[in-house]
Design an enzyme around this catalytic site. Structure first.
Site, PDB file in Angstrom:
ATOM      1  N   ASP A  67       0.706  -0.990   0.154  1.00  0.00           N
ATOM      2  CA  ASP A  67      -0.109   0.032   0.059  1.00  0.00           C
ATOM      3  C   ASP A  67       0.774   1.344   0.144  1.00  0.00           C
ATOM      4  O   ASP A  67       2.016   1.250   0.048  1.00  0.00           O
ATOM      5  CB  ASP A  67      -0.992   0.083   1.109  1.00  0.00           C
ATOM      6  CG  ASP A  67      -0.165  -0.368   2.346  1.00  0.00           C
ATOM      7  OD1 ASP A  67       0.803  -0.086   2.599  1.00  0.00           O
ATOM      8  OD2 ASP A  67      -0.904  -0.866   3.339  1.00  0.00           O
ATOM      9  N   ASN A 136      -7.414  -2.495  14.455  1.00  0.00           N
ATOM     10  CA  ASN A 136      -8.823  -2.755  13.858  1.00  0.00           C
ATOM     11  C   ASN A 136      -8.928  -3.799  13.133  1.00  0.00           C
ATOM     12  O   ASN A 136      -9.870  -4.186  12.653  1.00  0.00           O
ATOM     13  CB  ASN A 136      -9.350  -1.622  13.096  1.00  0.00           C
ATOM     14  CG  ASN A 136      -8.673  -1.210  12.203  1.00  0.00           C
ATOM     15  OD1 ASN A 136      -7.701  -1.821  11.631  1.00  0.00           O
ATOM     16  ND2 ASN A 136      -9.145  -0.183  11.571  1.00  0.00           N
ATOM     17  N   HIS A 138      -7.131  -4.584  10.162  1.00  0.00           N
ATOM     18  CA  HIS A 138      -6.849  -4.200   8.732  1.00  0.00           C
ATOM     19  C   HIS A 138      -5.686  -5.035   8.420  1.00  0.00           C
ATOM     20  O   HIS A 138      -4.657  -5.251   9.134  1.00  0.00           O
ATOM     21  CB  HIS A 138      -6.848  -2.831   8.414  1.00  0.00           C
ATOM     22  CG  HIS A 138      -5.843  -2.126   8.881  1.00  0.00           C
ATOM     23  ND1 HIS A 138      -5.919  -0.551   9.018  1.00  0.00           N
ATOM     24  CD2 HIS A 138      -4.458  -2.175   8.713  1.00  0.00           C
ATOM     25  CE1 HIS A 138      -4.633  -0.215   9.496  1.00  0.00           C
ATOM     26  NE2 HIS A 138      -3.848  -1.101   9.388  1.00  0.00           N
ATOM     27  N   GLU A 143      -9.315  -1.643   5.509  1.00  0.00           N
ATOM     28  CA  GLU A 143     -10.129  -1.299   6.496  1.00  0.00           C
ATOM     29  C   GLU A 143     -11.557  -2.340   6.960  1.00  0.00           C
ATOM     30  O   GLU A 143     -11.881  -2.784   5.875  1.00  0.00           O
ATOM     31  CB  GLU A 143     -10.752   0.234   6.450  1.00  0.00           C
ATOM     32  CG  GLU A 143      -9.529   1.280   6.419  1.00  0.00           C
ATOM     33  CD  GLU A 143      -8.780   1.390   7.687  1.00  0.00           C
ATOM     34  OE1 GLU A 143      -8.380   0.335   8.578  1.00  0.00           O
ATOM     35  OE2 GLU A 143      -8.304   2.380   7.680  1.00  0.00           O
TER      36      GLU A 143
HETATM   37  C1  GLP Z   1      -0.432   0.430   8.660  1.00  0.00           C
HETATM   38  C2  GLP Z   1      -0.215  -0.475   7.438  1.00  0.00           C
HETATM   39  C3  GLP Z   1      -0.285  -1.954   7.630  1.00  0.00           C
HETATM   40  C4  GLP Z   1       0.450  -2.191   8.918  1.00  0.00           C
HETATM   41  C5  GLP Z   1      -0.489  -1.590  10.035  1.00  0.00           C
HETATM   42  C6  GLP Z   1       0.089  -2.222  11.336  1.00  0.00           C
HETATM   43  O1  GLP Z   1      -1.669   1.024   8.694  1.00  0.00           O
HETATM   44  N1  GLP Z   1      -0.827  -0.055   6.124  1.00  0.00           N
HETATM   45  O2  GLP Z   1       0.081  -2.707   6.407  1.00  0.00           O
HETATM   46  O3  GLP Z   1       0.354  -3.657   8.997  1.00  0.00           O
HETATM   47  O4  GLP Z   1      -0.847  -0.393   9.872  1.00  0.00           O
HETATM   48  O5  GLP Z   1       1.204  -1.228  11.636  1.00  0.00           O
HETATM   49  P1  GLP Z   1       2.200  -1.532  12.758  1.00  0.00           P
HETATM   50  O6  GLP Z   1       3.046  -2.730  12.469  1.00  0.00           O
HETATM   51  O7  GLP Z   1       3.211  -0.196  12.846  1.00  0.00           O
HETATM   52  O8  GLP Z   1       1.642  -1.711  14.067  1.00  0.00           O
END
Ligand code: GLP
Length: 257
Positions: A67, A136, A138, A143
């Site tokens: 993404d 959440n 995702h 989302e």
């Molecule tokens: C972000 C990314 C995800 C990631 C998630 C968790 O928003 N788009 O790909 O897995 O949040 O992030 P973190 O590993 O910093 O908790």
């Protein structure tokens, strides 16, 4: 879904890195799906260390990231493109032209998403997809309420995600781009093999829903229950709300520590 639980994020990350390294060594020209966020950082650092030590090479691999924020050009310090360059690509022997992140500044974002999806297909699909998970539930930026059949597309970020990611935007949720380009849930499920990392108490509910809850759009990661080859690496905190722990531990004995 196989679930390997280790005492701390660093022990777990090292195990996940070794797991990925084995896949890359067994297929040096594999196509990797990569993720941003804090969860994969130690895995990237360990893979880069292995690469420097000559134990693994990325020279034949191609990568596609999950993404990117809409509106951020690849050179923006907060873009996922920069994140990947700084935290991984510049530290390994990969040819940068073989690394792709959706272009958040493309003139036509819908066309960029369609082209991205086609490029993954043209590369033969993703052999190994690395994922984190949002608090959440995702995956990528899919989302809650995302279609389980979704493909790469422009998505609106939830309030929870804007707040969670504000730390990269001067702690101002208002400064976080409101939209992103994200591979869809169906795109992610096309990968041949999936590895998911989750660390900390803040992920415990999402992890329990992902592994043990119903498959539902409200918790996008639950769609991974439909995939035949998912390995999840957790620390004790992220695993703390799982009900079937003894079974996971028995199955995980097959995953080298
Ligand atoms: C972000 C990314 C995800 C990631 C998630 C968790 O928003 N788009 O790909 O897995 O949040 O992030 P973190 O590993 O910093 O908790």
């Amino acid at each position: 879904m196989k679930i390997a639980i280790d005492s701390t994020p660093s022990v777990s990350s090292a195990r996940a890195a070794r797991f990925m390294a084995r896949q890359i060594r067994s297929n040096p020209s594999c196509v990797l799906g990569l993720a941003t966020g804090s969860s994969p950082l130690a895995v990237y650092a360990e893979l880069a260390r292995m690469c420097r030590a000559g134990g693994i090479s990325f020279a034949g691999t191609r990568t596609f990231n999950l993404d990117e924020y809409a509106g951020l050009p690849p050179g923006d310090a907060r873009s996922y493109r920069r994140f990947m360059d700084e935290n991984f690509f510049e530290k390994i022997d990969i040819d940068l032209s073989n690394t792709r992140v959706p272009n958040g500044a493309a003139p036509d974002l819908d066309a960029e998403c369609a082209e991205y999806e086609a490029a993954v297909r043209a590369a033969g699909g993703i052999d190994l997809q690395l994922l984190g998970i949002g608090a959440n539930g995702h995956i990528g930026f899919n989302e809650p309420s995302s279609s389980l059949g979704s493909r790469t597309r422009v998505v609106a970020l939830s309030q929870k995600t804007l707040s969670a990611n504000a730390r990269f935007f001067g702690n101002d949720p208002g400064a976080v781009p409101k939209k992103a380009l994200s591979m869809g849930i169906a795109s992610i499920l096309d990968a041949k093999k999936i590895v998911l990392l989750a660390y900390g108490k803040g992920k415990a509910d999402a992890v329990a829903g992902m592994a043990e809850g119903p498959v539902c759009a409200k918790l996008p990661a639950s769609a991974l229950q439909l995939h035949p080859d998912v390995t999840v690496f957790l620390d004790e905190d992220a695993a703390s709300k799982l009900e079937l722990r003894p079974y996971y531990d028995a199955v995980a004995r097959d995953i080298p520590a």
